[in-house]
Design a protein around this motif. Structure first.
Motif, short mmCIF file in Angstrom:
data_model
loop_
_atom_site.label_atom_id
_atom_site.label_comp_id
_atom_site.label_asym_id
_atom_site.label_seq_id
_atom_site.Cartn_x
_atom_site.Cartn_y
_atom_site.Cartn_z
N ALA A 179 0.76 -1.13 -0.02
CA ALA A 179 0.02 -0.01 0.04
C ALA A 179 0.89 1.26 -0.13
O ALA A 179 0.53 2.22 -0.74
CB ALA A 179 -0.92 -0.07 1.19
N GLU A 180 1.98 1.39 0.79
CA GLU A 180 2.90 2.44 0.67
C GLU A 180 3.50 2.58 -0.65
O GLU A 180 3.88 3.44 -1.11
CB GLU A 180 3.97 2.14 1.90
N ALA A 181 3.87 1.50 -1.21
CA ALA A 181 4.36 1.64 -2.49
C ALA A 181 3.43 2.23 -3.62
O ALA A 181 3.86 2.87 -4.46
CB ALA A 181 5.25 0.11 -2.91
N SER A 182 2.18 1.81 -3.48
CA SER A 182 1.16 2.17 -4.45
C SER A 182 0.90 3.77 -4.04
O SER A 182 0.77 4.55 -5.08
CB SER A 182 -0.17 1.68 -4.04
N LEU A 183 1.13 4.09 -2.90
CA LEU A 183 1.02 5.54 -2.90
C LEU A 183 1.97 6.32 -3.34
O LEU A 183 2.30 7.42 -3.72
CB LEU A 183 1.02 5.91 -1.13
N GLY A 184 3.43 5.46 -3.19
CA GLY A 184 4.57 6.19 -3.93
C GLY A 184 4.23 6.45 -5.29
O GLY A 184 4.88 7.43 -6.02
N LEU A 185 3.17 6.06 -6.18
CA LEU A 185 2.99 6.15 -7.44
C LEU A 185 1.52 6.83 -7.58
O LEU A 185 1.05 7.14 -8.66
CB LEU A 185 2.76 4.78 -8.17
N LEU A 186 1.00 7.42 -6.42
CA LEU A 186 -0.11 8.06 -6.13
C LEU A 186 -1.34 7.24 -6.71
O LEU A 186 -2.31 7.93 -7.14
CB LEU A 186 -0.14 9.40 -7.01
N ARG A 187 -1.27 5.98 -6.43
CA ARG A 187 -2.28 5.08 -6.51
C ARG A 187 -3.24 4.89 -5.31
O ARG A 187 -3.04 3.93 -4.76
CB ARG A 187 -2.08 3.85 -7.20
#
Length: 694
Positions: A259-267
């Protein structure tokens, strides 16, 4: 960014050490002293039930007592395990098994890491003094293997990653099977990324060892993230999630990391789905709390009611975890609670939490963050809470009687001084350029551990010039589509701090156009800064439009930023409504103006009154109503109405009970869940019934 699961979970560790660790020199010959094949069925039954009272006395040798203590630990009967282990050491203070088990009890049950390390090291010393550093035939080598691995875990939780790597290598040189994945995390924390990746590759090449592969994939997720590669980090974290799903592994950590990695791509939507999936994957002994992550996401998006539900679940999740996890995430949970309370309009309670959490910071053995990142974040949150509490006190002083006002002003001053001290503390921890640049880049590992909407607080702490200079360097390193909106937030803050109102309004408009719609808190901040700048520039219409938006997005942002709404006070009736109007006009939240403005309409008399705040477009934002109390005079009623309006106007509508506040504030009810679990453990010991995982 990035967390690791408890490595390995409690029950798996016990089975690994006692059932599967085989020294090469003794393969097929030396058996565990706790191998059930050596015991008759009646004895096994006694061990399973935990009842040793009826066993023949000749069976009460050390191995039996150690076996019973081991069974108690495996069944999470921590009090019984402690008592049995103490009896072993009472009978033989130099017991290898006793010291190893006491180390495990201190670690797993009581969270006393230094004491655990002492007993584990003592167990090793006793074995090696008699059998040498490579015990095999005839030696209690299984206790040696267990002490090595448990010591490595404890050192890691204490942040002593060099020692953890050394112990893991020593253990793998002596015992099978190898555990290379366990080295990936501490090597990553030491920033020895090539070695960490080599350990991951070694673990992924192991045949049939799914546990090592799962740990390796989680470590690779953190390694790529810490190297600030957004896309590779996202792919590695998603691979860890896919592996856990395929093999039905328990635990939320790969999902919250992804989830943190997804936020890193603004997803944003994908991040929310992953966290929600993680909420159904409770595992005993993990630092990850997906409800905390979900609460932070909801606050970011202005979904405060949903955040309240997540807060309740966050506390319940934490209370289900064992005591030793308190050393790893107590302060983080408390700081998250404080942020929620600030948003909910309870800054005084939040400030009490932040002060306590800053005095007892978390260890960082289970996260990829350095202590400076966590402590700087705690200082920023403490400053936020204290400044909000100071603004709340300034409001209170405006309606207080003259004899009460000095004490309120003194409380305000105390909060402002505390906020200043916390701000200096946070600024001193941002001297590391790597941390500062990562913090300015949205959702990037290596930054101060704050939600994006809290990071603009750093501009005032560091100064406009320094932030602008750092932004230039951050922009050259960032290729994320959509990052410009976040950079514009910092530029807006810097322009406001420098007193350039025209530039502030221009940048605020640009930032609002560039930011994702889900970033409600950041957008609300831009709206207020733009409104204040427009008001100073004499652009009343634009200022009212922006303030109107802010009150719809998050009314508390006006108080937290120390802003004032332009208002007209309209009163109906005699002198009593006019008195209420004067009290309201004296508030720091309102600025009396002529012409178009928000409207404060007051009506009523000494037998009860009402005041409402209406926006420039006719939207009614809040109303306060009071009825006289026994013995209350007209003056007291007027002051209470002013207070009521502030409570209604500058906090979100939430069904926040006093029990909720007490739980967040750390009063005795806050530990209710865990206390109930401990009581259940005691009852289990008394009755001999199986302990059920909470």
């Amino acid at each position: 960014m990035g967390r690791r699961p408890a490595s390995p979970p409690v029950v798996f560790t016990l089975l690994l050490c006692l059932g599967f660790a085989i020294p090469p020199a003794a393969e097929g010959q030396t058996r565990s002293p706790f191998d059930d094949a050596d015991l008759d069925p009646a004895l096994i039954q006694h061990l399973e039930t935990g009842d040793l009272a009826d066993l023949p006395s000749e069976k009460f040798d050390e191995d039996l007592w150690a076996m019973a203590a081991f069974h108690a630990l495996r069944r999470m009967q921590n009090i019984r395990a402690r008592e049995l282990t103490e009896q072993i050491l009472d009978r033989d203070p130099e017991s290898v098994a006793g010291h190893c088990l006491m180390g495990m009890v201190q670690h797993r049950a009581e969270g006393n890491l230094p004491r655990a390390l002492f007993h584990l090291q003592r167990s090793r010393e006793l074995i090696e003094a008699r059998w040498g550093p490579t015990p095999s035939d005839g030696a209690p080598w299984r206790w040696h293997a267990m002490s090595l691995l448990e010591s490595a875990m404890v050192n890691g939780e204490m942040g002593r990653h060099e020692d953890k790597v050394r112990l893991l290598l020593e253990r793998d040189q002596l015992y099978e099977p190898p555990l290379p994945a366990d080295r990936g995390w501490p090597l990553m924390r030491l920033r020895r990324y090539d070695e960490a990746k080599a350990a991951v590759v070694e673990a992924l090449a192991l045949e049939g060892d799914l546990d090592q592969k799962a740990q390796a994939l989680t470590a690779l997720c953190a390694i790529e993230a810490e190297q600030q590669s957004r896309q590779r980090g996202y792919e590695a974290c998603k691979a860890a999630v896919d592996f856990d799903r395929e093999h039905e592994f328990p635990g939320p950590t790969p999902f919250t990391n992804a989830a943190e990695a997804s936020l890193g791509l603004l997803r944003m939507d994908e991040a929310e789905q992953l966290i929600q999936e993680a909420t159904g994957l409770f595992v005993f002994g993990t630092v990850s709390n997906p409800w905390l992550d979900l609460m932070q996401l909801y606050l970011t998006q202005g979904r405060t009611s949903e955040a309240l539900d997540a807060v309740r679940e966050m506390l319940a999740w934490r209370n289900r975890q064992p005591a030793f996890m308190d050393e790893q995430n107590r302060a983080e949970t408390e700081m998250a609670s404080a942020v929620f309370l600030v948003i909910a309009g309870h800054a005084e309670e939040a400030a009490r939490i932040t002060q306590r959490a800053m005095e007892r910071p978390d260890r960082t053995g289970f996260t990829s963050s350095e202590s400076e990142q966590l402590e700087a974040a705690s200082a920023v949150i403490d400053r936020l809470a204290r400044r909000a509490a100071a603004e709340r006190a300034a409001e209170e002083a405006s309606w207080s009687r003259w004899r009460d006002a000095p004490a309120v002003r003194l409380r305000e001053l105390g909060h402002r001084l505390g906020a200043w001290a916390s701000g200096r503390r946070a600024a001193s921890m941002l001297a590391d350029e790597r941390i500062l640049l990562a913090t300015l880049r949205p959702y990037l590992a290596g930054s101060v551990e704050l939600s994006e909407w809290l990071k603009p607080e750093l501009v005032e702490l560091l100064g406009a010039g320094l932030v602008r200079s750092a932004l230039e360097r951050a922009r050259t390193r960032e290729d994320l589509e959509g990052a410009e909106g976040y950079f514009l937030v910092y530029e807006t803050e810097a322009a406001w701090l420098a007193g350039d109102e025209a530039r502030t309004l221009e940048l605020a408009d640009l930032g609002l156009a560039a930011l994702p719609g889900a970033e409600v808190q950041l957008r609300a901040r831009l709206v207020v800064r733009g409104a204040e700048a427009a008001l100073d520039l004499g652009r009343r219409g634009r200022a009212l439009e922006l303030f109107d938006q802010a009150m719809q997005m998050d009314p508390g942002i006006v108080r937290r930023l120390g802003a004032a709404l332009p208002v007209k006070v309209e009163t109906e009736g005699g002198p009593w409504p006019r008195k209420v109007g004067r009290l309201l006009a004296a508030s720091p939240r309102f600025q009396s103006v002529d012409g178009s403005a928000f409207v404060l309409s007051v009506e009523g008399s000494e037998v009860g009154g009402r005041v409402c705040l209406t926006g420039p477009r006719g939207a009614r934002f809040a109303c306060g109503t009071v009825d006289p109390r026994a013995g209350e005079d007209a003056d007291g009623l007027a002051r209470r109405l002013a207070k009521e309006l502030h409570e209604e106007a500058f906090a979100p509508r939430l069904d926040l009970t006093q029990s909720d506040i007490s739980s967040l504030d750390g009063s005795p009810t806050a530990a209710g869940g865990r206390s109930n679990d401990r009581i259940r453990s005691i009852l289990t010991d008394l009755t001999g019934n199986n302990a059920q995982e909470p």
